[in-house]
Design a protein around this motif. Structure first.
Motif, PDB file in Angstrom:
ATOM      1  N   ARG A 194     -50.698  30.356  52.288  1.00 37.32           N
ATOM      2  CA  ARG A 194     -49.544  29.663  52.799  1.00 37.32           C
ATOM      3  C   ARG A 194     -49.022  28.587  51.697  1.00 37.32           C
ATOM      4  O   ARG A 194     -47.903  28.584  51.518  1.00 37.32           O
ATOM      5  CB  ARG A 194     -49.813  29.082  54.007  1.00 37.32           C
ATOM      6  N   ASP A 195     -49.805  27.889  51.183  1.00 42.30           N
ATOM      7  CA  ASP A 195     -49.465  27.005  50.167  1.00 42.30           C
ATOM      8  C   ASP A 195     -48.867  27.410  48.937  1.00 42.30           C
ATOM      9  O   ASP A 195     -48.010  26.926  48.512  1.00 42.30           O
ATOM     10  CB  ASP A 195     -50.542  25.917  49.834  1.00 42.30           C
ATOM     11  N   ALA A 250     -60.283  30.772  56.556  1.00 42.61           N
ATOM     12  CA  ALA A 250     -59.160  30.070  57.005  1.00 42.61           C
ATOM     13  C   ALA A 250     -58.732  29.175  55.680  1.00 42.61           C
ATOM     14  O   ALA A 250     -57.601  29.026  55.729  1.00 42.61           O
ATOM     15  CB  ALA A 250     -59.721  28.934  57.864  1.00 42.61           C
ATOM     16  N   LEU A 275     -58.282  22.264  48.385  1.00 43.56           N
ATOM     17  CA  LEU A 275     -58.612  22.138  49.961  1.00 43.56           C
ATOM     18  C   LEU A 275     -59.723  21.894  50.419  1.00 43.56           C
ATOM     19  O   LEU A 275     -60.719  22.547  49.998  1.00 43.56           O
ATOM     20  CB  LEU A 275     -57.915  23.454  50.562  1.00 43.56           C
ATOM     21  N   ILE A 293     -58.316  21.748  58.282  1.00 42.89           N
ATOM     22  CA  ILE A 293     -58.191  21.954  56.836  1.00 42.89           C
ATOM     23  C   ILE A 293     -56.867  21.380  56.034  1.00 42.89           C
ATOM     24  O   ILE A 293     -55.902  21.327  56.702  1.00 42.89           O
ATOM     25  CB  ILE A 293     -58.116  23.624  56.564  1.00 42.89           C
ATOM     26  N   ARG A 294     -57.212  20.564  54.900  1.00 37.01           N
ATOM     27  CA  ARG A 294     -56.082  19.793  54.403  1.00 37.01           C
ATOM     28  C   ARG A 294     -56.280  19.942  53.124  1.00 37.01           C
ATOM     29  O   ARG A 294     -57.415  20.194  52.325  1.00 37.01           O
ATOM     30  CB  ARG A 294     -56.002  18.449  54.982  1.00 37.01           C
ATOM     31  N   ARG A 295     -55.521  19.064  52.260  1.00 36.58           N
ATOM     32  CA  ARG A 295     -55.854  18.842  50.888  1.00 36.58           C
ATOM     33  C   ARG A 295     -56.715  17.988  50.652  1.00 36.58           C
ATOM     34  O   ARG A 295     -56.870  16.841  51.467  1.00 36.58           O
ATOM     35  CB  ARG A 295     -54.449  18.535  50.061  1.00 36.58           C
ATOM     36  N   ASP A 303     -56.476  31.617  53.685  1.00 35.14           N
ATOM     37  CA  ASP A 303     -55.180  31.838  54.445  1.00 35.14           C
ATOM     38  C   ASP A 303     -54.394  30.638  54.128  1.00 35.14           C
ATOM     39  O   ASP A 303     -53.263  30.795  54.022  1.00 35.14           O
ATOM     40  CB  ASP A 303     -55.560  31.994  55.779  1.00 35.14           C
ATOM     41  N   ARG A 304     -54.847  29.575  54.163  1.00 37.74           N
ATOM     42  CA  ARG A 304     -54.106  28.132  54.075  1.00 37.74           C
ATOM     43  C   ARG A 304     -53.746  28.315  52.601  1.00 37.74           C
ATOM     44  O   ARG A 304     -52.614  27.688  52.102  1.00 37.74           O
ATOM     45  CB  ARG A 304     -55.007  27.000  54.225  1.00 37.74           C
TER      46      ARG A 304
END
Length: 181
Positions: A108-109, A101, A54, A3-5, A104-105
């Protein structure tokens, strides 16, 4: 799962994911949702440019690279919280924890603040799913001005043809102990 931008080059793929994720709404007689046009590339670019788009990629075995994204999430700050504007998972990748997920990311971000979203109350993969991962329905009196504006925009778009709710999850994936009346 990686998982990323999202990158600018991936934005057209997000539209494809949204179309695929909408198809199951046909089975509920909600063709107006299933056939709705995904966010435009310009709309997606706003989220991507702000670092709030994301993507989830399955990791390619043995290559170290990413396959095409299978899910995405768009979020925005709303009244001091992280608001999930859209989360979509390809149906062939559903029920694997990818949506959670991504949420959740985004949490956090967005910082240690509550996460909110709006969703259909009676669609099994909407409100009931979010309740299982720690979200609770906010009563009308608990809506912030920003959330009220989002709900008004949704109503103007005709999304209230089926019951909708606003939901909230506290930082750390916890449901609020007591929802404000």
């Amino acid at each position: 799962m990686n998982i990323r931008r999202a990158s600018p080059a991936e934005l057209p793929l997000l539209r494809d994911i949204e179309r695929a994720a909408g198809a199951p709404f046909h089975t509920l007689g909600m063709s107006w949702v299933a056939d709705d046009e995904p966010p435009s590339l310009a709309e997606l670019a706003v989220f991507q440019g702000a670092g709030r788009a994301l993507v989830a990629h399955p990791e390619r075995a043995g290559t170290g690279g990413d396959a095409a994204p299978v899910a995405f999430l768009l979020w925005e700050p709303v009244d001091g919280g992280t608001h999930v504007a859209q989360v979509s998972v390809r149906p062939d990748r559903a029920r694997r924890g990818i949506g959670r997920a991504l949420i959740d990311r985004a949490e956090r971000d967005g910082g240690p603040v509550p996460v909110t979203l709006t969703t259909f109350a009676e669609v099994p993969w909407n409100a009931p799913y979010y309740a299982r991962i720690g979200f609770r329905v906010l009563p009308g009196a608990g809506l912030t001005p920003g959330l009220r504006a989002i709900r008004a925009r949704e109503a103007a778009l005709g999304l209230d043809r089926r019951p909708r709710v606003c939901m909230r999850r506290e930082p750390g994936g916890r449901a609020p102990a007591i929802m404000p009346a």
